[in-house]
Motif scaffolding. Structure first.
Motif, PDB file in Angstrom:
ATOM      1  N   ALA A  21     -61.286 -26.325 -29.115  1.00 14.22           N
ATOM      2  CA  ALA A  21     -60.124 -26.443 -28.228  1.00 14.22           C
ATOM      3  C   ALA A  21     -58.458 -26.519 -28.892  1.00 14.22           C
ATOM      4  O   ALA A  21     -57.695 -25.802 -28.296  1.00 14.22           O
ATOM      5  CB  ALA A  21     -60.316 -27.425 -27.244  1.00 14.22           C
ATOM      6  N   GLN A  22     -58.599 -27.061 -30.014  1.00 18.09           N
ATOM      7  CA  GLN A  22     -57.491 -27.444 -30.953  1.00 18.09           C
ATOM      8  C   GLN A  22     -57.143 -25.798 -31.387  1.00 18.09           C
ATOM      9  O   GLN A  22     -55.970 -25.602 -31.516  1.00 18.09           O
ATOM     10  CB  GLN A  22     -57.404 -28.440 -31.827  1.00 18.09           C
ATOM     11  CG  GLN A  22     -57.328 -29.716 -30.968  1.00 18.09           C
ATOM     12  CD  GLN A  22     -57.473 -30.956 -31.994  1.00 18.09           C
ATOM     13  OE1 GLN A  22     -57.971 -30.611 -33.212  1.00 18.09           O
ATOM     14  NE2 GLN A  22     -57.062 -31.923 -31.613  1.00 18.09           N
ATOM     15  N   PRO A  48     -39.568 -35.638 -27.099  1.00 13.76           N
ATOM     16  CA  PRO A  48     -40.598 -35.615 -26.850  1.00 13.76           C
ATOM     17  C   PRO A  48     -41.174 -36.181 -25.418  1.00 13.76           C
ATOM     18  O   PRO A  48     -42.045 -35.766 -25.000  1.00 13.76           O
ATOM     19  CB  PRO A  48     -41.296 -36.672 -27.917  1.00 13.76           C
ATOM     20  CG  PRO A  48     -40.332 -36.518 -29.096  1.00 13.76           C
ATOM     21  CD  PRO A  48     -39.006 -36.350 -28.571  1.00 13.76           C
ATOM     22  N   ASP A  49     -40.451 -37.275 -24.924  1.00 13.45           N
ATOM     23  CA  ASP A  49     -40.533 -37.833 -23.621  1.00 13.45           C
ATOM     24  C   ASP A  49     -40.707 -36.696 -22.634  1.00 13.45           C
ATOM     25  O   ASP A  49     -41.456 -36.539 -21.568  1.00 13.45           O
ATOM     26  CB  ASP A  49     -39.903 -39.152 -23.350  1.00 13.45           C
ATOM     27  CG  ASP A  49     -38.589 -38.836 -23.139  1.00 13.45           C
ATOM     28  OD1 ASP A  49     -38.048 -37.997 -24.271  1.00 13.45           O
ATOM     29  OD2 ASP A  49     -37.828 -39.621 -22.436  1.00 13.45           O
ATOM     30  N   LYS A  50     -39.605 -36.022 -22.491  1.00 16.74           N
ATOM     31  CA  LYS A  50     -39.358 -34.827 -21.499  1.00 16.74           C
ATOM     32  C   LYS A  50     -40.362 -33.692 -21.739  1.00 16.74           C
ATOM     33  O   LYS A  50     -40.778 -32.943 -20.675  1.00 16.74           O
ATOM     34  CB  LYS A  50     -37.907 -34.225 -21.722  1.00 16.74           C
ATOM     35  CG  LYS A  50     -37.011 -35.287 -21.260  1.00 16.74           C
ATOM     36  CD  LYS A  50     -36.555 -34.837 -19.890  1.00 16.74           C
ATOM     37  CE  LYS A  50     -35.334 -36.004 -19.433  1.00 16.74           C
ATOM     38  NZ  LYS A  50     -34.861 -35.605 -18.180  1.00 16.74           N
ATOM     39  N   ALA A  51     -40.654 -33.319 -22.873  1.00 17.58           N
ATOM     40  CA  ALA A  51     -41.603 -32.342 -23.281  1.00 17.58           C
ATOM     41  C   ALA A  51     -43.153 -32.706 -22.961  1.00 17.58           C
ATOM     42  O   ALA A  51     -43.995 -31.754 -22.815  1.00 17.58           O
ATOM     43  CB  ALA A  51     -41.646 -31.854 -24.662  1.00 17.58           C
ATOM     44  N   LYS A  52     -43.708 -33.891 -23.026  1.00 20.13           N
ATOM     45  CA  LYS A  52     -45.022 -34.123 -22.929  1.00 20.13           C
ATOM     46  C   LYS A  52     -45.866 -33.484 -21.722  1.00 20.13           C
ATOM     47  O   LYS A  52     -46.781 -33.235 -22.030  1.00 20.13           O
ATOM     48  CB  LYS A  52     -45.142 -35.743 -22.737  1.00 20.13           C
ATOM     49  CG  LYS A  52     -46.405 -36.203 -22.852  1.00 20.13           C
ATOM     50  CD  LYS A  52     -46.527 -37.752 -22.872  1.00 20.13           C
ATOM     51  CE  LYS A  52     -48.016 -38.249 -23.008  1.00 20.13           C
ATOM     52  NZ  LYS A  52     -47.960 -39.881 -23.154  1.00 20.13           N
ATOM     53  N   ALA A  56     -48.502 -30.056 -25.355  1.00 20.60           N
ATOM     54  CA  ALA A  56     -49.660 -31.143 -26.005  1.00 20.60           C
ATOM     55  C   ALA A  56     -49.306 -31.501 -27.299  1.00 20.60           C
ATOM     56  O   ALA A  56     -49.311 -32.708 -27.608  1.00 20.60           O
ATOM     57  CB  ALA A  56     -51.000 -30.318 -25.990  1.00 20.60           C
ATOM     58  N   SER A  57     -48.795 -30.486 -28.138  1.00 18.25           N
ATOM     59  CA  SER A  57     -48.519 -31.028 -29.390  1.00 18.25           C
ATOM     60  C   SER A  57     -46.923 -30.674 -29.829  1.00 18.25           C
ATOM     61  O   SER A  57     -46.669 -29.431 -30.105  1.00 18.25           O
ATOM     62  CB  SER A  57     -49.510 -30.198 -30.527  1.00 18.25           C
ATOM     63  OG  SER A  57     -49.106 -30.219 -31.797  1.00 18.25           O
ATOM     64  N   GLN A  60     -46.039 -28.845 -33.326  1.00 21.34           N
ATOM     65  CA  GLN A  60     -46.196 -27.443 -33.313  1.00 21.34           C
ATOM     66  C   GLN A  60     -45.184 -26.682 -32.697  1.00 21.34           C
ATOM     67  O   GLN A  60     -45.178 -25.404 -33.050  1.00 21.34           O
ATOM     68  CB  GLN A  60     -47.720 -26.932 -32.600  1.00 21.34           C
ATOM     69  CG  GLN A  60     -48.844 -27.482 -33.429  1.00 21.34           C
ATOM     70  CD  GLN A  60     -50.136 -27.205 -32.751  1.00 21.34           C
ATOM     71  OE1 GLN A  60     -50.359 -27.024 -31.376  1.00 21.34           O
ATOM     72  NE2 GLN A  60     -50.980 -26.300 -33.465  1.00 21.34           N
ATOM     73  N   VAL A  61     -44.552 -27.040 -31.621  1.00 16.91           N
ATOM     74  CA  VAL A  61     -43.556 -26.483 -31.062  1.00 16.91           C
ATOM     75  C   VAL A  61     -42.329 -26.697 -31.785  1.00 16.91           C
ATOM     76  O   VAL A  61     -41.315 -25.595 -31.779  1.00 16.91           O
ATOM     77  CB  VAL A  61     -43.397 -26.627 -29.570  1.00 16.91           C
ATOM     78  CG1 VAL A  61     -42.360 -25.877 -28.940  1.00 16.91           C
ATOM     79  CG2 VAL A  61     -44.733 -26.228 -29.049  1.00 16.91           C
ATOM     80  N   ASP A  62     -42.013 -27.783 -32.094  1.00 17.91           N
ATOM     81  CA  ASP A  62     -40.798 -28.080 -32.835  1.00 17.91           C
ATOM     82  C   ASP A  62     -40.652 -27.691 -34.076  1.00 17.91           C
ATOM     83  O   ASP A  62     -40.747 -28.407 -35.368  1.00 17.91           O
ATOM     84  CB  ASP A  62     -40.463 -29.753 -32.860  1.00 17.91           C
ATOM     85  CG  ASP A  62     -39.048 -30.022 -33.309  1.00 17.91           C
ATOM     86  OD1 ASP A  62     -38.124 -29.241 -33.567  1.00 17.91           O
ATOM     87  OD2 ASP A  62     -39.163 -31.240 -33.654  1.00 17.91           O
TER      88      ASP A  62
END
Length: 85
Positions: A21-22, A48-52, A56-57, A60-62
């Motif tokens: 899955a990962q 992170p709190d707004k993106a959660k 999921a990771s 990986q996006v930042d």
């Protein structure tokens, strides 16, 4: 011996599923869904709190690791299947 092998195989199955899955992210969002998710998330650099709820990771996006996800990073995450609606 055969029974032990079967038991170990069944015991390790959830771990194999989690690794798969990962390795295989979700279906990529199209441009419209990506833009809608960005707007729903606040439409500005995401901490992170707004993106959660959408990512999921965070790491990986930042990709520039500045602690926030900008629109360009968010769009790239959508194309990679790292962002959900």
């Amino acid at each position: 011996m055969r029974r032990s092998l079967i038991i170990w195989s069944l015991a390790l199955l959830p771990f194999a599923v989690a690794v798969n899955a990962q390795a295989n992210p979700a279906t990529p969002l199209n441009d419209d869904d990506c833009a809608a998710a960005w707007k729903e998330a606040g439409g500005a650099d995401l901490k992170p709190d707004k993106a959660k709820p959408f990512i999921a990771s965070f790491d990986q996006v930042d990709v520039d690791h500045d602690g926030a996800i900008n629109w360009e990073e968010f769009k790239a995450g959508c194309k990679k299947g790292l962002v959900t609606k």
